[in-house]
Design a protein around this motif. Structure first.
Motif, short mmCIF file in Angstrom:
data_model
loop_
_atom_site.label_atom_id
_atom_site.label_comp_id
_atom_site.label_asym_id
_atom_site.label_seq_id
_atom_site.Cartn_x
_atom_site.Cartn_y
_atom_site.Cartn_z
N ARG A 39 -4.33 8.77 9.65
CA ARG A 39 -3.65 10.02 10.00
C ARG A 39 -4.26 11.25 9.36
NH1 ARG A 39 2.51 7.78 10.11
NH2 ARG A 39 2.27 6.67 12.08
N GLU A 40 -5.50 11.17 8.94
CA GLU A 40 -6.16 12.31 8.32
C GLU A 40 -6.80 13.17 9.42
OE1 GLU A 40 -9.22 12.94 4.66
OE2 GLU A 40 -9.80 11.43 6.15
N PRO A 41 -6.55 14.47 9.40
CA PRO A 41 -7.24 15.34 10.37
C PRO A 41 -8.75 15.31 10.13
CG PRO A 41 -5.40 16.49 9.32
CD PRO A 41 -5.59 15.20 8.58
N LEU A 42 -9.52 15.37 11.19
CA LEU A 42 -10.99 15.34 11.05
C LEU A 42 -11.47 16.46 10.13
CD1 LEU A 42 -11.97 14.54 14.74
CD2 LEU A 42 -11.97 12.97 12.79
N ARG A 43 -10.89 17.63 10.26
CA ARG A 43 -11.28 18.77 9.42
C ARG A 43 -11.09 18.45 7.93
NH1 ARG A 43 -14.72 22.80 9.09
NH2 ARG A 43 -14.64 22.69 6.86
N ALA A 44 -10.02 17.74 7.61
CA ALA A 44 -9.77 17.37 6.21
C ALA A 44 -10.85 16.42 5.70
CB ALA A 44 -8.38 16.74 6.05
N ARG A 45 -11.30 15.50 6.54
CA ARG A 45 -12.36 14.57 6.11
C ARG A 45 -13.68 15.32 5.97
NH1 ARG A 45 -13.24 11.23 2.61
NH2 ARG A 45 -11.00 11.44 2.78
N ILE A 46 -13.96 16.27 6.86
CA ILE A 46 -15.17 17.08 6.74
C ILE A 46 -15.15 17.81 5.39
CG2 ILE A 46 -16.37 19.13 7.64
CD1 ILE A 46 -15.44 18.14 10.47
N ASP A 47 -14.01 18.42 5.06
CA ASP A 47 -13.89 19.13 3.78
C ASP A 47 -14.07 18.19 2.60
OD1 ASP A 47 -13.37 21.45 5.22
OD2 ASP A 47 -11.20 21.38 4.88
N ALA A 48 -13.48 16.99 2.68
CA ALA A 48 -13.60 16.02 1.58
C ALA A 48 -15.04 15.56 1.41
CB ALA A 48 -12.68 14.83 1.83
N VAL A 49 -15.74 15.29 2.52
CA VAL A 49 -17.14 14.86 2.44
C VAL A 49 -17.98 15.97 1.82
CG1 VAL A 49 -19.20 14.30 3.80
CG2 VAL A 49 -17.02 13.18 4.30
N ALA A 50 -17.74 17.21 2.25
CA ALA A 50 -18.50 18.34 1.70
C ALA A 50 -18.30 18.43 0.18
CB ALA A 50 -18.09 19.64 2.38
N ASP A 51 -17.08 18.29 -0.25
CA ASP A 51 -16.78 18.37 -1.68
C ASP A 51 -17.40 17.20 -2.45
OD1 ASP A 51 -15.39 19.48 -4.00
OD2 ASP A 51 -14.08 17.72 -3.83
N ILE A 52 -17.19 15.99 -1.94
CA ILE A 52 -17.66 14.79 -2.64
C ILE A 52 -19.18 14.67 -2.63
CG2 ILE A 52 -17.67 12.25 -2.57
CD1 ILE A 52 -14.75 12.52 -1.40
N GLU A 53 -19.80 14.84 -1.45
CA GLU A 53 -21.23 14.57 -1.34
C GLU A 53 -22.11 15.78 -1.57
OE1 GLU A 53 -22.96 11.74 1.12
OE2 GLU A 53 -21.07 10.87 1.79
N LEU A 54 -21.60 16.99 -1.28
CA LEU A 54 -22.44 18.19 -1.42
C LEU A 54 -22.05 19.04 -2.62
CD1 LEU A 54 -22.57 19.33 2.32
CD2 LEU A 54 -24.05 17.69 1.12
N GLY A 55 -20.80 18.97 -3.02
CA GLY A 55 -20.34 19.78 -4.15
C GLY A 55 -20.02 21.21 -3.76
N VAL A 56 -20.00 21.52 -2.47
CA VAL A 56 -19.65 22.85 -1.97
C VAL A 56 -18.88 22.72 -0.67
CG1 VAL A 56 -21.66 24.02 -3.01
CG2 VAL A 56 -21.81 23.13 -0.68
N ALA A 57 -18.18 23.79 -0.31
CA ALA A 57 -17.46 23.82 0.97
C ALA A 57 -18.45 24.09 2.10
CB ALA A 57 -16.39 24.91 0.93
N ILE A 65 0.87 -1.18 0.00
CA ILE A 65 0.00 0.00 0.00
C ILE A 65 0.90 1.23 0.00
CG2 ILE A 65 -1.79 1.25 1.25
CD1 ILE A 65 -2.53 -1.47 2.56
N PRO A 66 0.94 1.98 -1.09
CA PRO A 66 1.87 3.09 -1.18
C PRO A 66 1.65 4.17 -0.11
CG PRO A 66 0.43 3.03 -3.11
CD PRO A 66 0.13 1.83 -2.28
N ASP A 67 0.40 4.56 0.13
CA ASP A 67 0.11 5.59 1.13
C ASP A 67 -1.31 5.37 1.64
OD1 ASP A 67 -0.17 7.77 2.75
OD2 ASP A 67 0.18 9.26 1.18
#
Length: 176
Positions: A82-100, A25-27
């Motif tokens: 090792r992902e910060p919770l804030r980073a996952r919140i941002d990723a979910v918003a982008d992926i599932e909502l399409g906005v920040a 697993i590379p990363d």
């Protein structure tokens, strides 16, 4: 008679195999191969963040269809290694909502889902706010069954709430 020696050999063999998989697993911060993820979710709890977006229109929910259930759910995602919770919140918003989104710094609730075929989950619920227009193409029109990932402002608890999120019914019933 001592049976511990064959057991130790089995453990060493399993450890060697697991180390080989880990090295392949590379990363892991970028996600895991499906086979590894499916194994891990069977042996350890997973942490996810869910985004509670509410306003006078209702709660922003997304339509989910998978091999386990179908229904409206609070958007969320599993935290990566090792992902910060804030980073996952941002990723979910982008992926599932399409906005920040802007989120509260601390979760407003934590729930545990233990007896689900997909696995054992600890869910952190974050109050979030959307300051941009949601993509019109993602919004459910109400004319037929929603498309996977469709978004809708829903007041109260929908009759077709995704079953694994029933523990959020009280939050959905409470509109600010």
């Amino acid at each position: 008679m001592d049976n511990s020696e064959p057991h130790r050999a089995d453990n060493r063999s399993a450890e060697a195999e697991l180390n080989a998989i880990l090295k392949s697993i590379p990363d892991p911060r970028g996600g895991l191969p499906d086979e590894v993820f499916h194994f891990i979710r069977q042996v350890t709890p997973l942490l996810n963040v869910d985004l509670l977006v509410q306003c006078e229109k209702g709660t922003l929910l997304a339509w989910r269809e998978d091999e386990y259930h179908v229904g409206w759910h609070i958007p969320g995602g599993i935290v990566r290694f090792r992902e910060p919770l804030r980073a996952r919140i941002d990723a979910v918003a982008d992926i599932e909502l399409g906005v920040a989104v802007e989120s509260d710094p601390e979760p407003c609730a934590m729930n545990e889902l233990r007896d689900h075929p997909r696995g054992h989950f600890l869910s952190l619920l974050y109050r979030c706010r959307v300051h941009a227009e949601l993509p019109v193409s993602r919004m459910y029109s109400g004319s037929r069954r929603p498309a996977k990932g469709a978004l809708s402002w829903i007041r109260g608890v929908p009759a077709d709430l995704y079953p694994a999120q029933q523990f959020y019914a009280g939050w959905l019933a409470a509109i600010p």
